[in-house]
Design a protein around this motif. Structure first.
Motif, PDB file in Angstrom:
ATOM      1  N   ASN A 574     -63.235   6.421   8.529  1.00  0.00           N
ATOM      2  CA  ASN A 574     -64.837   6.287   9.085  1.00  0.00           C
ATOM      3  C   ASN A 574     -65.120   6.704   9.947  1.00  0.00           C
ATOM      4  N   ARG A 575     -64.322   6.099  11.131  1.00  0.00           N
ATOM      5  CA  ARG A 575     -64.749   7.473  12.548  1.00  0.00           C
ATOM      6  C   ARG A 575     -64.694   8.557  11.872  1.00  0.00           C
ATOM      7  N   ILE A 576     -63.427   8.915  11.751  1.00  0.00           N
ATOM      8  CA  ILE A 576     -62.883  10.731  11.842  1.00  0.00           C
ATOM      9  C   ILE A 576     -64.777  10.596  10.532  1.00  0.00           C
ATOM     10  N   ARG A 577     -64.773  10.369   9.537  1.00  0.00           N
ATOM     11  CA  ARG A 577     -66.196  10.173   9.055  1.00  0.00           C
ATOM     12  C   ARG A 577     -67.336  10.956   9.650  1.00  0.00           C
ATOM     13  N   HIS A 578     -67.461  10.071  10.457  1.00  0.00           N
ATOM     14  CA  HIS A 578     -68.648  10.143  11.270  1.00  0.00           C
ATOM     15  C   HIS A 578     -68.510  11.306  12.076  1.00  0.00           C
ATOM     16  N   SER A 579     -67.193  11.623  12.890  1.00  0.00           N
ATOM     17  CA  SER A 579     -67.019  12.634  14.016  1.00  0.00           C
ATOM     18  C   SER A 579     -67.501  13.808  13.410  1.00  0.00           C
ATOM     19  N   LEU A 580     -67.113  14.355  12.130  1.00  0.00           N
ATOM     20  CA  LEU A 580     -66.951  15.279  11.827  1.00  0.00           C
ATOM     21  C   LEU A 580     -68.921  16.063  11.073  1.00  0.00           C
ATOM     22  N   MET A 581     -69.589  14.790  10.640  1.00  0.00           N
ATOM     23  CA  MET A 581     -70.885  15.191  10.039  1.00  0.00           C
ATOM     24  C   MET A 581     -71.835  14.386  10.495  1.00  0.00           C
ATOM     25  N   LYS A 582     -71.923  13.694  10.968  1.00  0.00           N
ATOM     26  CA  LYS A 582     -72.512  12.723  10.942  1.00  0.00           C
ATOM     27  C   LYS A 582     -73.268  12.283  12.696  1.00  0.00           C
ATOM     28  N   ASP A 583     -74.684  13.327  12.623  1.00  0.00           N
ATOM     29  CA  ASP A 583     -75.090  13.341  14.393  1.00  0.00           C
ATOM     30  C   ASP A 583     -75.889  11.788  14.397  1.00  0.00           C
ATOM     31  N   SER A 584     -76.326  11.571  15.850  1.00  0.00           N
ATOM     32  CA  SER A 584     -76.570  10.780  16.501  1.00  0.00           C
ATOM     33  C   SER A 584     -77.413  11.268  17.698  1.00  0.00           C
ATOM     34  N   VAL A 585     -78.603  10.325  18.319  1.00  0.00           N
ATOM     35  CA  VAL A 585     -79.093  10.913  18.955  1.00  0.00           C
ATOM     36  C   VAL A 585     -78.238  11.354  20.492  1.00  0.00           C
ATOM     37  N   ALA A 586     -77.250  10.626  20.337  1.00  0.00           N
ATOM     38  CA  ALA A 586     -75.993  10.458  21.891  1.00  0.00           C
ATOM     39  C   ALA A 586     -75.691  11.749  21.543  1.00  0.00           C
ATOM     40  N   SER A 587     -74.503  13.039  20.299  1.00  0.00           N
ATOM     41  CA  SER A 587     -73.939  13.460  20.334  1.00  0.00           C
ATOM     42  C   SER A 587     -74.159  14.177  19.262  1.00  0.00           C
ATOM     43  N   LYS A 588     -73.556  15.495  19.027  1.00  0.00           N
ATOM     44  CA  LYS A 588     -73.326  15.950  17.772  1.00  0.00           C
ATOM     45  C   LYS A 588     -72.554  15.855  17.112  1.00  0.00           C
ATOM     46  N   SER A 589     -71.981  16.250  15.417  1.00  0.00           N
ATOM     47  CA  SER A 589     -70.934  15.982  14.724  1.00  0.00           C
ATOM     48  C   SER A 589     -70.356  17.362  15.373  1.00  0.00           C
ATOM     49  N   LEU A 590     -69.062  17.602  14.715  1.00  0.00           N
ATOM     50  CA  LEU A 590     -68.361  18.319  14.276  1.00  0.00           C
ATOM     51  C   LEU A 590     -68.654  20.019  13.346  1.00  0.00           C
ATOM     52  N   PHE A 591     -69.319  19.298  12.970  1.00  0.00           N
ATOM     53  CA  PHE A 591     -70.267  20.760  11.854  1.00  0.00           C
ATOM     54  C   PHE A 591     -71.747  20.873  12.635  1.00  0.00           C
ATOM     55  N   THR A 592     -72.028  20.125  13.331  1.00  0.00           N
ATOM     56  CA  THR A 592     -73.876  20.521  13.822  1.00  0.00           C
ATOM     57  C   THR A 592     -72.653  21.581  15.189  1.00  0.00           C
ATOM     58  N   GLN A 593     -71.614  21.279  15.799  1.00  0.00           N
ATOM     59  CA  GLN A 593     -71.544  21.981  17.150  1.00  0.00           C
ATOM     60  C   GLN A 593     -71.299  23.570  16.419  1.00  0.00           C
ATOM     61  N   ILE A 594     -69.994  23.220  15.262  1.00  0.00           N
ATOM     62  CA  ILE A 594     -70.148  24.910  14.665  1.00  0.00           C
ATOM     63  C   ILE A 594     -71.223  26.037  14.486  1.00  0.00           C
ATOM     64  N   ARG A 595     -71.880  25.005  13.437  1.00  0.00           N
ATOM     65  CA  ARG A 595     -73.255  26.065  13.281  1.00  0.00           C
ATOM     66  C   ARG A 595     -74.134  26.741  14.176  1.00  0.00           C
ATOM     67  N   GLU A 596     -74.294  25.390  15.770  1.00  0.00           N
ATOM     68  CA  GLU A 596     -74.298  26.484  16.228  1.00  0.00           C
ATOM     69  C   GLU A 596     -74.449  27.114  17.386  1.00  0.00           C
ATOM     70  N   ALA A 597     -73.244  27.196  17.218  1.00  0.00           N
ATOM     71  CA  ALA A 597     -72.337  27.323  18.072  1.00  0.00           C
ATOM     72  C   ALA A 597     -71.888  29.272  17.693  1.00  0.00           C
ATOM     73  N   LEU A 598     -72.542  29.227  15.431  1.00  0.00           N
ATOM     74  CA  LEU A 598     -72.158  30.970  14.505  1.00  0.00           C
ATOM     75  C   LEU A 598     -73.740  31.446  15.333  1.00  0.00           C
ATOM     76  N   ASP A 599     -74.346  30.487  15.138  1.00  0.00           N
ATOM     77  CA  ASP A 599     -75.777  31.058  15.740  1.00  0.00           C
ATOM     78  C   ASP A 599     -76.321  31.258  16.869  1.00  0.00           C
ATOM     79  N   ALA A 600     -76.092  30.830  17.531  1.00  0.00           N
ATOM     80  CA  ALA A 600     -75.833  31.632  19.300  1.00  0.00           C
ATOM     81  C   ALA A 600     -74.569  32.999  19.631  1.00  0.00           C
ATOM     82  N   GLU A 601     -73.931  32.697  18.512  1.00  0.00           N
ATOM     83  CA  GLU A 601     -72.853  34.020  18.175  1.00  0.00           C
ATOM     84  C   GLU A 601     -71.267  33.846  19.851  1.00  0.00           C
TER      85      GLU A 601
END
Length: 637
Positions: A574-601
């Protein structure tokens, strides 16, 4: 269909003869100009025969125009300058493609004349086929000039007395096409597939039911088109299907391979695309899905497409002389020019690799443990008298002591979706670079052989000092990961890392660009294309697929018959699941970080995050399978 016309012979390509032939075959109702962009996508437009038959001369000379929306040539055919011409290739093999789903009232099926063609933009050829054609012509003319200027190299070929006996240079190549077939909606049980693979339960076994029928029909169809198929067989991947009725099976999931004979290099690349269309049509007509993905299933064997390449000298008396075969097959592995060609590929492979592995899927296949090459190293065999095959290397020498014509190189890294046109063109540019280096060295065959076996740190007249280029060992078992990286180079882990080679190795890129075969514009266009494909697929397909997978990984245990291991295992999962796809107020998931990096080129960051994501997804699935195995319930991924 006794009088069915499958191919158009060269003597019928002139306008008058072609017009007469088409009128004799009214079942041929359409023509399609088959051109290939840098992404290996081929055009297939349907032009009614009656629209062109009265002016075939103009059509064969000028082709057709498009606004560029049907092909993707970034930084070349831009949206404000997109007009592209499709011009027929009069030297290619023309075939007639029949639609078995479209029967005609008078019998037979509707046919389309397929004409391989070139894409022109502003009167300049700008397509994959044109790059390979230029590379082939450059290789042939340069080899002839080198041999004329350095006639002493002809002494390596006893059948040739002087240069004037040579009529032409012939470039031949062939591919081995692997693919997966399955019945629609068949559940993919990775554990069963993996066990079957390790037990070699499917490798070269007998085919059954609709798979056997489709395989046989495919081979016969390829025969009609002059492909001269050599064999079709099962590959290592797959599981046993279930009998559902007379000669009908369900739950089919099998890996297959189909091979056909060598041809001139441009026709070989054309045949590969045509063969894939034929295979899909035939197998789908029998209710089977076909995929040419390099790695459709993580954890089991991927699909490769080994490329075999050879060079021969055609003599005026009709003989063919293999340029790579040594004078004495029992004493030497290769001729001097053969060594040069091999060294050219190995030295310049970093800039060849982007044309070999240009998709996320292709790099998923190239991992240790699945007989997929990841190291820039070759194998010649343990001794000239005993040819051997080392399946762990990037490129191997194939030879037959009783047949000098068989000497060739087998590049093991390509997959069914590699762009064979650009890949082969890059190989010829690299081989030529190595051959020129050997000729300029004036080294003897003995010296060349000895130098090729260099150890790490030993200097060489052409190859790079830190590297090793030959190994007869099992690359994955006999070297550690760090040893492989030090001796053979660090393999790219993402498409972006692979594309960085164009900027990292400018001297090697110059080899591709020699004689303007790969122009700067073409390299930029190809890089832009693949960068866009990589980022779009990562964001719009891979991450959503991972999300669906994660959502299926439910908690399986209740409060009964569980151990503390089950509880701890689920908490870790469950910890791995959350780190991969679940955002929180304090941190962003790995998927979100990848999307934002691609959007920023920010592609460097996105590439590094993709590597982390791949590792985490692999760990997650492994831990979930372990967790499920320990529970006394029945469930499926």
């Amino acid at each position: 269909m006794e009088n069915t016309l499958y191919t158009i012979k060269d003597n019928f390509k002139a306008p008058d003869q072609l017009s007469s032939l088409l009128k004799q075959h009214p079942e041929i109702q359409f023509v399609s100009l088959f051109a290939v962009d840098f992404g290996n996508n081929h055009t297939d437009e349907k032009i009614p025969i009656n629209r062109i038959i009265d002016d075939l001369e103009s059509f064969l000379k000028k082709g057709i125009q498009t606004d560029g929306s049907s092909v993707y040539l970034p930084e070349i055919a831009t949206i404000n300058n997109a007009k592209v011409d499709l011009i027929p290739d009069m030297d290619a093999q023309w075939i007639v493609d029949y639609n078995k789903g479209h029967p005609l009232p008078g019998g037979g099926f509707s046919g389309t004349l397929i004409i391989p063609s070139f894409l022109y933009h502003e009167n300049v050829p700008v397509c994959s086929r044109s790059v390979l054609k230029r590379s082939s012509e450059h290789f042939k003319s340069t080899i002839l000039k080198l041999l004329k200027d350095s006639p002493e190299y002809l002494r390596d070929y006893p059948e040739i007395s002087n240069f004037d006996e040579i009529e032409a240079v012939a470039l031949t190549s062939a591919t081995e096409l692997e693919f997966w077939v399955k019945t629609p909606d068949t559940h993919m049980d990775i554990e069963k597939l993996s066990a079957s693979q390790h037990l070699k339960e499917q490798y070269w076994k007998r085919t059954y039911g609709q798979v056997r029928t489709a395989m046989e029909e495919t081979l016969l169809t390829l025969e009609h088109y002059g492909f001269e198929p050599e064999m079709g067989h099962k590959e290592v991947g797959g599981v046993t299907s279930k009998l559902a009725g007379t000669n009908t099976f369900t739950h089919i999931m099998e890996q297959l391979e189909i091979d056909w004979t060598y041809d001139e290099t441009l026709r070989t690349a054309d045949k590969e695309i045509i063969a894939k269309d034929i295979i899909k049509d035939v197998f789908e007509a029998h209710g089977l899905n076909v995929t040419f993905q390099a790695k459709p299933l993580e954890g089991v064997a991927g699909s490769g497409e080994h490329h075999h390449v050879g060079v021969a000298l055609k003599l005026k008396d009709g003989k063919n002389i293999n340029l790579f075969s040594p004078k004495d097959m029992t004493s030497n592995f290769l001729s001097k020019l053969g060594y040069g060609a091999l060294m050219g590929i190995l030295k310049n492979y970093e800039v060849i690799n982007p044309f070999v592995s240009s998709t996320n899927d292709s790099l998923n296949r190239l991992k240790p443990g699945f007989e997929a090459p990841v190291c820039i190293v070759s194998s010649l065999g343990h001794a000239p008298q005993i040819p051997s095959r080392n399946r762990t290397v990037l490129i191997g020498l194939i030879r037959d002591l009783s047949n000098t014509h068989a000497t060739r190189f087998e590049l093991r890294s390509p997959n069914p979706n590699s762009n064979s046109y650009l890949l082969l063109a890059a190989l010829y540019q690299a081989k030529l670079d190595g051959i020129q280096a050997v000729i300029h060295s004036n080294a003897t065959l003995s010296d060349i052989e000895s130098a090729f076996n260099k150890k790490a740190g030993e200097p060489h007249f052409y190859l790079e000092t830190p590297r090793v280029y030959r190994s007869e060992k099992d690359v994955f078992e006999d070297y550690s990961s760090s040893e492989r990286d030090a001796l053979f180079g660090v393999p790219p882990k993402t498409v972006y890392e692979n594309l960085l080679a164009f900027g990292k190795y400018p001297e090697k890129v110059k080899v591709l660009m020699q004689n303007d075969i790969f122009s700067e514009k073409i390299v930029r266009s190809y890089r832009a294309y693949m960068l866009s494909e990589w980022s779009t697929e990562l964001k719009e397909r891979i991450i959503p697929t991972h999300i669906r997978t994660i959502r299926r990984l439910d908690k399986l245990h209740g409060n009964e018959e569980i151990t503390d291991l089950d509880v701890l295992s689920w908490e870790y999962i469950n910890r791995i699941r959350h780190s991969l796809m679940k955002d929180s107020v304090a941190s962003k998931s790995l998927f979100t970080q990848i999307r934002e990096a691609l959007d920023a080129e920010n592609y460097d960051l996105a590439s590094n995050l993709q590597i982390e994501m791949n590792d985490q997804m692999g760990l997650l699935l492994k831990k979930y399978l372990d967790y499920r195995r320990n529970l006394m319930i029945t469930n499926h991924l």
